[in-house]
Design a protein around this motif. Sequence first.
Motif, PDB file in Angstrom:
ATOM      1  N   GLY A  65       2.468   3.029   6.807  1.00  0.00           N
ATOM      2  CA  GLY A  65       3.670   3.001   5.993  1.00  0.00           C
ATOM      3  C   GLY A  65       3.966   4.334   5.345  1.00  0.00           C
ATOM      4  O   GLY A  65       3.158   5.264   5.377  1.00  0.00           O
ATOM      5  N   VAL A  66       5.158   4.387   4.742  1.00  0.00           N
ATOM      6  CA  VAL A  66       5.629   5.575   4.028  1.00  0.00           C
ATOM      7  C   VAL A  66       6.163   5.127   2.680  1.00  0.00           C
ATOM      8  O   VAL A  66       6.972   4.204   2.598  1.00  0.00           O
ATOM      9  CB  VAL A  66       6.752   6.294   4.813  1.00  0.00           C
ATOM     10  CG1 VAL A  66       7.270   7.490   4.041  1.00  0.00           C
ATOM     11  CG2 VAL A  66       6.262   6.706   6.191  1.00  0.00           C
ATOM     12  N   THR A  78      -2.314   4.571   6.249  1.00  0.00           N
ATOM     13  CA  THR A  78      -2.717   3.633   7.286  1.00  0.00           C
ATOM     14  C   THR A  78      -3.606   2.597   6.611  1.00  0.00           C
ATOM     15  O   THR A  78      -4.168   2.844   5.533  1.00  0.00           O
ATOM     16  CB  THR A  78      -3.495   4.314   8.421  1.00  0.00           C
ATOM     17  OG1 THR A  78      -4.642   4.962   7.871  1.00  0.00           O
ATOM     18  CG2 THR A  78      -2.621   5.328   9.141  1.00  0.00           C
ATOM     19  N   GLY A  79      -3.720   1.423   7.217  1.00  0.00           N
ATOM     20  CA  GLY A  79      -4.531   0.391   6.591  1.00  0.00           C
ATOM     21  C   GLY A  79      -4.999  -0.646   7.583  1.00  0.00           C
ATOM     22  O   GLY A  79      -4.535  -0.700   8.726  1.00  0.00           O
ATOM     23  N   MET A  80      -5.925  -1.460   7.104  1.00  0.00           N
ATOM     24  CA  MET A  80      -6.427  -2.565   7.910  1.00  0.00           C
ATOM     25  C   MET A  80      -7.067  -3.593   7.004  1.00  0.00           C
ATOM     26  O   MET A  80      -7.420  -3.293   5.859  1.00  0.00           O
ATOM     27  CB  MET A  80      -7.435  -2.081   8.940  1.00  0.00           C
ATOM     28  CG  MET A  80      -8.716  -1.527   8.339  1.00  0.00           C
ATOM     29  SD  MET A  80      -9.891  -0.947   9.565  1.00  0.00           S
ATOM     30  CE  MET A  80     -10.228  -2.423  10.489  1.00  0.00           C
ATOM     31  N   PHE A  99      -5.475   3.926   3.288  1.00  0.00           N
ATOM     32  CA  PHE A  99      -5.935   5.310   3.190  1.00  0.00           C
ATOM     33  C   PHE A  99      -4.691   6.204   3.176  1.00  0.00           C
ATOM     34  O   PHE A  99      -3.977   6.289   4.179  1.00  0.00           O
ATOM     35  CB  PHE A  99      -6.858   5.651   4.351  1.00  0.00           C
ATOM     36  CG  PHE A  99      -8.045   4.722   4.419  1.00  0.00           C
ATOM     37  CD1 PHE A  99      -9.140   4.927   3.603  1.00  0.00           C
ATOM     38  CD2 PHE A  99      -8.032   3.624   5.256  1.00  0.00           C
ATOM     39  CE1 PHE A  99     -10.224   4.060   3.639  1.00  0.00           C
ATOM     40  CE2 PHE A  99      -9.103   2.751   5.303  1.00  0.00           C
ATOM     41  CZ  PHE A  99     -10.204   2.967   4.494  1.00  0.00           C
ATOM     42  N   PHE A 100      -4.441   6.841   2.039  1.00  0.00           N
ATOM     43  CA  PHE A 100      -3.233   7.634   1.823  1.00  0.00           C
ATOM     44  C   PHE A 100      -3.446   9.091   2.175  1.00  0.00           C
ATOM     45  O   PHE A 100      -4.566   9.609   2.125  1.00  0.00           O
ATOM     46  CB  PHE A 100      -2.820   7.568   0.347  1.00  0.00           C
ATOM     47  CG  PHE A 100      -2.115   6.311  -0.033  1.00  0.00           C
ATOM     48  CD1 PHE A 100      -0.729   6.265  -0.085  1.00  0.00           C
ATOM     49  CD2 PHE A 100      -2.825   5.172  -0.355  1.00  0.00           C
ATOM     50  CE1 PHE A 100      -0.072   5.100  -0.447  1.00  0.00           C
ATOM     51  CE2 PHE A 100      -2.185   4.007  -0.715  1.00  0.00           C
ATOM     52  CZ  PHE A 100      -0.800   3.973  -0.765  1.00  0.00           C
ATOM     53  N   GLY A 112      -8.116  10.858   0.375  1.00  0.00           N
ATOM     54  CA  GLY A 112      -9.551  10.642   0.456  1.00  0.00           C
ATOM     55  C   GLY A 112     -10.065   9.472  -0.363  1.00  0.00           C
ATOM     56  O   GLY A 112     -11.272   9.315  -0.528  1.00  0.00           O
ATOM     57  N   THR A 113      -9.173   8.644  -0.895  1.00  0.00           N
ATOM     58  CA  THR A 113      -9.564   7.511  -1.713  1.00  0.00           C
ATOM     59  C   THR A 113      -9.253   6.208  -0.977  1.00  0.00           C
ATOM     60  O   THR A 113      -8.202   6.084  -0.361  1.00  0.00           O
ATOM     61  CB  THR A 113      -8.774   7.520  -3.051  1.00  0.00           C
ATOM     62  OG1 THR A 113      -9.054   8.735  -3.720  1.00  0.00           O
ATOM     63  CG2 THR A 113      -9.145   6.357  -3.933  1.00  0.00           C
ATOM     64  N   ALA A 114     -10.158   5.253  -1.058  1.00  0.00           N
ATOM     65  CA  ALA A 114      -9.889   3.922  -0.515  1.00  0.00           C
ATOM     66  C   ALA A 114      -9.080   3.152  -1.547  1.00  0.00           C
ATOM     67  O   ALA A 114      -9.442   3.081  -2.713  1.00  0.00           O
ATOM     68  CB  ALA A 114     -11.189   3.191  -0.220  1.00  0.00           C
ATOM     69  N   VAL A 115      -7.952   2.606  -1.126  1.00  0.00           N
ATOM     70  CA  VAL A 115      -7.088   1.820  -1.996  1.00  0.00           C
ATOM     71  C   VAL A 115      -7.128   0.376  -1.512  1.00  0.00           C
ATOM     72  O   VAL A 115      -6.860   0.102  -0.343  1.00  0.00           O
ATOM     73  CB  VAL A 115      -5.640   2.376  -1.988  1.00  0.00           C
ATOM     74  CG1 VAL A 115      -4.711   1.471  -2.781  1.00  0.00           C
ATOM     75  CG2 VAL A 115      -5.614   3.793  -2.538  1.00  0.00           C
ATOM     76  N   ILE A 116      -7.483  -0.523  -2.402  1.00  0.00           N
ATOM     77  CA  ILE A 116      -7.578  -1.946  -2.074  1.00  0.00           C
ATOM     78  C   ILE A 116      -6.184  -2.555  -2.209  1.00  0.00           C
ATOM     79  O   ILE A 116      -5.486  -2.304  -3.194  1.00  0.00           O
ATOM     80  CB  ILE A 116      -8.543  -2.662  -3.035  1.00  0.00           C
ATOM     81  CG1 ILE A 116      -9.926  -2.019  -2.946  1.00  0.00           C
ATOM     82  CG2 ILE A 116      -8.607  -4.156  -2.739  1.00  0.00           C
ATOM     83  CD1 ILE A 116     -10.829  -2.350  -4.112  1.00  0.00           C
TER      84      ILE A 116
END
Length: 141
Positions: A65-66, A78-80, A99-100, A112-116
């Motif tokens: 997404g953007v 991107t995500g999963m 992941f941004f 570099g940060t994982a976003v829940i």
Amino acid sequence: MSGELIGESRGKIIGTRVVELLETSPKIETTDLSTGRLLGIESQDLSTAWSVWRSPDTFHAEGSGVVTSKDGEMAMYTGMGMGKGSASDPETLFHGLLFFRSSTPQWSRLNGTAVIIEYTVDAEGNSRSRLWEWKGRPERT
């Protein structure tokens, strides 16, 4: 949740299509358009994800997404993750990681940060997202 709440948005599923017919499940693509806040900044989020059913009530999804702001800031992601629902019921609950990447000063702290993410969709296709910045620290052995 383990972390700081950094974003919330509400939106609508604006497109759905069958991408591929796999051996045990169709691969379905959905596009969502939402508005909200990310790190305190008003934002619009356009995302597309595909999902594949793993069992009668569980699916795996991946997407991208953007996020943009009124002032021109932009972040991509991107995500999963995994979700709960059923093929016959449009209501779903999804949990995953995003992941941004952004060169914008306001959002570059997410690099570099994982976003829940917790993402829900109701029977009318209305969506809600809540995002937390992961703050966990691995234990040293």
